[in-house]
Design a protein around this motif. Structure first.
Motif, PDB file in Angstrom:
ATOM      1  N   TRP A 194       5.214  19.172   3.948  1.00  0.00           N
ATOM      2  CA  TRP A 194       3.762  19.077   3.733  1.00  0.00           C
ATOM      3  C   TRP A 194       3.185  17.769   4.273  1.00  0.00           C
ATOM      4  N   GLY A 195       3.749  17.236   5.314  1.00  0.00           N
ATOM      5  CA  GLY A 195       3.256  15.992   5.893  1.00  0.00           C
ATOM      6  C   GLY A 195       3.946  14.742   5.375  1.00  0.00           C
ATOM      7  N   ASN A 196       4.755  14.858   4.329  1.00  0.00           N
ATOM      8  CA  ASN A 196       5.552  13.706   3.881  1.00  0.00           C
ATOM      9  C   ASN A 196       6.575  13.359   4.956  1.00  0.00           C
ATOM     10  N   ASP A 197       6.876  12.087   5.082  1.00  0.00           N
ATOM     11  CA  ASP A 197       7.768  11.679   6.183  1.00  0.00           C
ATOM     12  C   ASP A 197       8.641  10.505   5.733  1.00  0.00           C
ATOM     13  N   ALA A 198       9.516  10.773   4.751  1.00  0.00           N
ATOM     14  CA  ALA A 198      10.406   9.740   4.223  1.00  0.00           C
ATOM     15  C   ALA A 198      11.854  10.100   4.534  1.00  0.00           C
ATOM     16  N   PRO A 242      14.501   5.802  -3.128  1.00  0.00           N
ATOM     17  CA  PRO A 242      14.277   7.115  -3.734  1.00  0.00           C
ATOM     18  C   PRO A 242      14.688   7.196  -5.200  1.00  0.00           C
ATOM     19  N   ALA A 243      14.972   6.064  -5.833  1.00  0.00           N
ATOM     20  CA  ALA A 243      15.530   6.066  -7.188  1.00  0.00           C
ATOM     21  C   ALA A 243      14.685   6.873  -8.168  1.00  0.00           C
ATOM     22  N   ASN A 244      13.378   6.658  -8.170  1.00  0.00           N
ATOM     23  CA  ASN A 244      12.536   7.275  -9.198  1.00  0.00           C
ATOM     24  C   ASN A 244      12.446   8.785  -9.036  1.00  0.00           C
ATOM     25  N   LEU A 245      12.353   9.251  -7.793  1.00  0.00           N
ATOM     26  CA  LEU A 245      12.314  10.697  -7.561  1.00  0.00           C
ATOM     27  C   LEU A 245      13.615  11.340  -8.033  1.00  0.00           C
ATOM     28  N   ILE A 246      14.731  10.717  -7.715  1.00  0.00           N
ATOM     29  CA  ILE A 246      16.025  11.243  -8.163  1.00  0.00           C
ATOM     30  C   ILE A 246      16.104  11.227  -9.685  1.00  0.00           C
ATOM     31  N   GLY A 270       1.775  13.904  -0.014  1.00  0.00           N
ATOM     32  CA  GLY A 270       1.038  12.662   0.107  1.00  0.00           C
ATOM     33  C   GLY A 270       1.191  11.726  -1.081  1.00  0.00           C
ATOM     34  N   ASN A 271       2.201  11.957  -1.919  1.00  0.00           N
ATOM     35  CA  ASN A 271       2.408  11.163  -3.120  1.00  0.00           C
ATOM     36  C   ASN A 271       3.308   9.963  -2.799  1.00  0.00           C
ATOM     37  N   ARG A 272       2.802   8.738  -2.987  1.00  0.00           N
ATOM     38  CA  ARG A 272       3.588   7.543  -2.656  1.00  0.00           C
ATOM     39  C   ARG A 272       4.854   7.438  -3.486  1.00  0.00           C
ATOM     40  N   ALA A 273       4.801   7.927  -4.729  1.00  0.00           N
ATOM     41  CA  ALA A 273       5.984   7.854  -5.579  1.00  0.00           C
ATOM     42  C   ALA A 273       7.123   8.707  -5.030  1.00  0.00           C
ATOM     43  N   VAL A 274       6.771   9.714  -4.235  1.00  0.00           N
ATOM     44  CA  VAL A 274       7.765  10.598  -3.621  1.00  0.00           C
ATOM     45  C   VAL A 274       8.347   9.984  -2.360  1.00  0.00           C
ATOM     46  N   THR A 275       7.525   9.266  -1.607  1.00  0.00           N
ATOM     47  CA  THR A 275       7.937   8.813  -0.266  1.00  0.00           C
ATOM     48  C   THR A 275       8.320   7.342  -0.199  1.00  0.00           C
ATOM     49  N   ALA A 331       0.814  -1.214   0.000  1.00  0.00           N
ATOM     50  CA  ALA A 331       0.000   0.000   0.000  1.00  0.00           C
ATOM     51  C   ALA A 331       0.842   1.257   0.000  1.00  0.00           C
ATOM     52  N   HIS A 332       2.070   1.198   0.581  1.00  0.00           N
ATOM     53  CA  HIS A 332       2.905   2.395   0.640  1.00  0.00           C
ATOM     54  C   HIS A 332       3.757   2.557  -0.620  1.00  0.00           C
ATOM     55  N   GLU A 333       3.598   1.640  -1.595  1.00  0.00           N
ATOM     56  CA  GLU A 333       4.325   1.783  -2.852  1.00  0.00           C
ATOM     57  C   GLU A 333       3.349   1.949  -4.021  1.00  0.00           C
TER      58      GLU A 333
END
Length: 427
Positions: A407-411, A359-363, A350-355, A242-244
């Motif tokens: 913004w509430g993200n916590d990674a 972190p490969a995809n965000l980078i 709140g974007n799962r792809a970010v958190t 669910a977190h991915e």
């Protein structure tokens, strides 16, 4: 020679012979005799069926070079063991499939052997294609035989020793490959089983969305549990977490829209998945797209990560630098609070792809840009420009850390070593 040494060498020789026999036997499992003199006269319906199945399997992606003739091969596929070159699938008699019979093609799909009996490398995903029915394999062959023949010699693979030997490949297959056939699961609907057949077979989704061991075989007990795509710097997220990227709580229509257009109200695809949608899944029939959605929504789910004992520690200076970079380069599109713009730019809050933990995809998106596919249902997608030429490793680490912690993200924070790793190839 001393008797004990002679006995020891004889024992070793016996073990080697037995092991070779076992490997040979394991590599011959499920093989039927090849009929060389079969006359194959496909029907127009069979050819059209094969054309559709070739799109479902995304065959053109690997078997076509940039600017080259479709399905004529030659594209290099980088692996941790060297480069494998895709073969010519056109019906040219000398360099393609012109002298193949339906039995030869079936053996390649089902058992991973070429016309001359050579073992094929699993970059051609026969560990998945072995599930394809004979009827569908014959339809694929019919379509490929209908293509214009292209004379293009197949390039030899450029693999390191011992991976360039048939003996090493035979051992790999004995360890990790077993030919099979798709078995409908009792208690599941015909629609669920159709989705499972497409996802596990021609769709070969585990080729990206599955972890791999040190010899390149897919591993892990969780189906479609996610994995780093070798040599591509992208992480194919878990479809069972669910977190991915789980879609268990999505509406079926949202899953279908993502498969067929690359975007929906909850997500968009980029990187390798954008190519899959562009070349393959956008052409799924409505029935097959819904069948895949039903199957994906029903995947067994991984447990959620345990709550942290302590809050994540972030460097105040790195967060401040990341905030300034975000304000200068990102806020205009993604919003001051990461809220995004509906129908255009994705929200980052709140974007799962970010958190995601990896972190490969965000980078990769920050470095190389992000471009959803152009599809019939979304012909003019919004894209993101690359920043690799503007931002240093330290700056990319700062802005991605800021995005993952605002913004509430916590990674977890991103280090400049992480950025350097993925900038140079993730190897």
């Amino acid at each position: 020679m001393k008797p004990w040494l002679r006995k020891s060498l004889a024992g070793v020789g016996l073990v080697v012979v037995v092991a070779a026999a076992v490997v040979w036997a394991l590599n011959r499992r499920g093989e039927a005799p090849i009929r060389e003199d079969v006359t194959f006269t496909p029907t127009p319906q069979q050819i059209e069926r094969g054309r559709y199945l070739a799109q479902v399997g995304n065959c053109i992606a690997c078997h076509t070079t940039r600017g080259g003739a479709p399905f004529a091969g030659g594209r290099g596929i980088e692996t941790p063991f060297g480069t494998i070159y895709a073969s010519n699938l056109t019906p040219d008699a000398e360099t393609g499939l012109g002298r193949w019979t339906p039995d030869h093609f079936w053996r390649a799909m089902h058992n991973g052997r070429s016309r001359d009996g050579r073992l094929l490398y699993p970059a051609f995903p026969y560990p998945n294609y072995t599930l394809v029915t004979r009827e569908d394999a014959d339809a694929l062959f019919a379509y490929l035989q209908s293509l214009p023949p292209v004379r293009q010699e197949n390039r030899p693979h450029a693999l390191r020793f011992p991976y360039n030997t048939q003996a090493a490949l035979a051992v790999w297959r004995a360890l990790f490959f077993s030919p099979g056939e798709f078995q409908p699961q009792a208690g599941k609907s015909a629609q669920w089983n159709r989705g499972a057949y497409l996802t596990r077979g021609l769709g070969h989704c585990t080729a990206c969305h599955g972890a791999r061991n040190f010899l390149g075989a897919t591993s892990g007990g969780l189906e479609l549990g996610g994995g780093l795509i070798p040599m591509q710097n992208w992480y194919a997220p878990s479809l069972a977490a669910a977190h991915e990227a789980s879609v268990a709580d999505w509406d079926e229509a949202d899953v279908v829209r993502l498969l067929k257009t690359g975007v929906n109200r909850r997500a968009s695809v980029m990187g390798p998945m954008a190519e899959v949608v562009f070349r393959s899944t956008q052409y799924l029939s409505d029935e097959d797209a819904h069948a895949m959605a039903v199957f994906l929504k029903d995947l067994p789910q991984a447990p959620l990560p345990a709550p942290r004992d302590e809050p994540i520690r972030r460097d105040a200076q790195q967060m401040a630098l990341g905030g300034r970079i975000y304000e200068e380069h990102c806020a205009q599109c993604h919003g001051k609070q990461g809220e995004g713009a509906a129908g255009g730019y994705p929200a980052l809050a709140g974007n799962r792809a970010v958190t995601m933990p990896v972190p490969a995809n965000l980078i990769r998106v920050v470095l190389s840009g992000g471009y959803p596919p152009s599809t019939a249902g979304n012909p003019r997608p919004y894209g993101m420009p690359p920043f690799s030429h503007l931002l240093s490793d330290v700056e990319v680490a700062a802005v991605t850390t800021y995005i993952r912690g605002a913004w509430g993200n916590d990674a977890e924070p991103v280090s400049h070593f992480d950025v350097h790793h993925y900038r140079r190839g993730g190897r």
